[in-house]
Design an enzyme around this catalytic site. Structure first.
Site, mmCIF file in Angstrom:
data_model
loop_
_atom_site.group_PDB
_atom_site.id
_atom_site.type_symbol
_atom_site.label_atom_id
_atom_site.label_comp_id
_atom_site.label_asym_id
_atom_site.label_seq_id
_atom_site.Cartn_x
_atom_site.Cartn_y
_atom_site.Cartn_z
ATOM 1 C CD GLU A 1 -1.351 -0.301 3.525
ATOM 2 O OE1 GLU A 1 -1.965 -0.941 3.664
ATOM 3 O OE2 GLU A 1 -1.329 0.815 4.674
ATOM 4 C CB CYS B 1 -2.182 -5.258 6.066
ATOM 5 S SG CYS B 1 -1.549 -3.469 7.166
ATOM 6 N NE ARG C 1 -12.491 0.302 22.729
ATOM 7 C CZ ARG C 1 -11.602 -0.104 23.072
ATOM 8 N NH1 ARG C 1 -10.308 0.145 23.856
ATOM 9 N NH2 ARG C 1 -11.852 -1.516 23.998
ATOM 10 C CB THR D 1 -9.301 -1.154 13.718
ATOM 11 O OG1 THR D 1 -9.080 -0.837 14.802
ATOM 12 C CG2 THR D 1 -9.069 -0.182 13.133
ATOM 13 C CG HIS E 1 -1.694 -8.460 9.641
ATOM 14 N ND1 HIS E 1 -0.965 -7.214 9.635
ATOM 15 C CD2 HIS E 1 -2.718 -6.984 9.656
ATOM 16 C CE1 HIS E 1 -1.060 -6.310 9.422
ATOM 17 N NE2 HIS E 1 -1.865 -6.056 9.530
ATOM 18 C CE LYS F 1 -4.458 -5.260 23.559
ATOM 19 N NZ LYS F 1 -5.160 -3.961 23.934
ATOM 20 C CG ASN G 1 1.621 -3.291 10.518
ATOM 21 O OD1 ASN G 1 1.891 -4.301 10.074
ATOM 22 N ND2 ASN G 1 0.104 -3.167 10.799
#
Lengths: 347, 131
Positions: A82, A114, A202, A204, A237, A242, A269
């Site tokens: 991306e 991603c 959130r 996501t 991914h 967490k 990431n």
């Protein structure tokens, strides 16, 4: 479940991580006086002379070294990202030219946040299994963007991996089956001409990341008649430290099964490269017969899951290991990070 | 920026492809179609391994147009394993760590960009050997 009509596998693979590391604490210190908890320890940052094309070239060269394949035998070079350097002008032709695969090859850039890399990988499986070409190179690579001060700035890293797909009888590992799970879930996006992506906070989490990752992985396992106990490794991914652990636990995987592919605390990431570079770290150490479950996630949203079985131990043949890239690190401060990202206007 | 000029040299910049002399077997980089040693015609392509060592170097603080973003950076003469001397930027190394005789390897990087709207030029640089 998608299963190739003839056995296909990974005949070569390679990774790349830039040298620079920005500790997440630097971001927290600048924008929250150090009060914000950090989602990773540090992230990788591409040098001023690096972008998705240059990083893809190095990963692809590592994949070629491991495979021993002649570049002229590669019939497709596909780059998922991306953060392609050009809005219009393929990254893939630059990579194909640099590795010596041109001119008689397919080349294309892929986009799905991603999971752009794993969709190129999945398409490569079909391209090779269908006899369209003997080898296809699928790359997932990013130099990810995060708006200064945004939650993404802590984690948006740089790096990724390349996989050379070919017939299973000459492969390091066989792709046993794969599965894709997609819905229209707007959790993260970047509009045309915008420099930084937006995200839905959130949102996501549960409806986007966890729903897609666990749905794809559990469906693939059930379709194959397998459970988490049948796999030696799980990698998915890694947007932060967490989420992947929680997703893995929901699917029944132990921390031991996830440890080898968890790189997010060290490199951040890497977006389209995230689970793919995790897979390379696993393949560097996995033994013949061991089985790996890989699951990507791309916002927008979707997940691709793959069951991969090692056929033989990987031989470096001059390729650089993922661990070597991870351990090569120069820590930078926020000022240098700002310079490397090109945020200073010189003229 | 001269697009055609850069396009013509893509193979030598991306892959370090030079030439080998069919008469004296000398390796030539950059390609020039005539052997500098025996002066015979030499048009056979030859891909260099990309490994070599630092022959000499200097650090640039006042850069030419298009290179300002990277200052300070080190340019070096690299003695390739196959013989020729090549001038190139070093990368992935701090200037104070550069030394004559240091083993280096070729990587493909962004050399320059023609402003925000122009093309990106990719080509070879050298870094300390990783393997």
């Amino acid at each position: 479940m998608m299963k190739a009509s003839r056995p296909v596998g990974i005949v070569g693979y390679g990774s790349y991580v830039p040298r620079y590391r920005l500790p997440a604490q630097e971001v927290s210190q600048l924008w929250t006086d150090g009060n914000s908890p950090v989602p990773v320890r540090e992230k990788s940052v591409n040098g001023i002379d690096e972008d998705v094309a240059t990083m893809s070239i190095e990963a692809a060269r590592n994949a070629l070294k491991r495979s021993g394949v002649e570049p002229q035998d590669i019939g497709a070079v596909w780059v998922g990202s991306e953060s392609h350097p050009y809005a219009v002008k393929p990254t893939s032709t630059i990579v194909a030219e640099a590795i010596g695969a041109t001119p008689y090859t397919q080349a294309a850039d892929w986009q799905f946040a991603c999971k752009a890399g794993t969709e190129a990988f999945q398409a490569s499986i079909g391209f090779v299994a269908g006899g369209m070409t003997r080898y296809a190179m699928a790359i997932g690579m990013d130099a990810a963007q995060g708006r200064p001060g945004d939650a993404l700035e802590y984690t948006a890293g740089a790096g990724g991996a390349a996989f050379l797909v070919g017939a299973a009888d000459e492969a390091i590992a066989e792709v046993e089956a794969s599965l894709s799970f997609v819905t229209d879930t707007p959790d993260f996006w970047r509009r045309q001409y915008e420099k930084f992506p937006e995200h839905a906070g959130r949102f996501t989490g549960e409806p986007a990341y966890f729903h897609h990752v666990t749905s794809a992985a559990s469906k693939l396992m059930s379709e194959m008649g397998l459970t988490s106990k049948d796999f030696d490794y799980f990698v998915c991914h890694q947007p932060n430290a967490k989420f992947p652990l929680k997703a893995g636990e929901e699917l029944g995987f132990s921390r031991d099964q996830m440890k080898a592919g968890m790189l997010v605390n060290d490199i951040g990431n890497t977006y389209a490269g995230s689970c793919m570079i995790g897979l390379t770290a696993i393949m560097d150490i996995a033994k013949p017969g061991e089985r790996i479950l890989v699951t990507s996630f791309g916002s927008g949203a979707g997940s691709d899951a793959f069951s991969i079985r090692m056929l033989r131990a990987s031989e470096p043949r001059g390729a650089i290991s993922t661990r070597a890239y991870v351990e090569r690190r120069k820590v930078i401060d926020y000022a240098m990070y700002t310079r490397l990202k090109g945020y200073y206007k010189l003229n | 920026m001269e697009v055609a000029r850069y396009w013509r040299t893509t193979r030598q910049r991306y892959q370090l492809v030079g030439e080998v002399c069919p008469n004296c077997s000398g390796k030539i980089f950059p390609p020039r179609d005539v052997c500098p040693t025996c002066e015979k015609e030499a048009k056979t392509p030859f891909a260099f391994s990309g490994v070599g060592e630092v022959y000499s170097y200097s650090t640039v603080y006042q850069a030419a147009a298009g290179y300002e973003k990277a200052t300070p950076y080190t340019v070096a003469m690299i003695r390739l394993a196959e013989g020729p001397l090549v001038s190139a930027q070093l990368t992935d190394i701090d200037d104070k760590d550069v030394a004559i005789g240091m083993p280096v390897e070729m990587v493909t990087r962004v050399l320059r960009e023609d402003g925000d709207r122009g093309m990106l030029v990719y080509g070879y640089k050298f870094r300390p050997v990783m393997v």
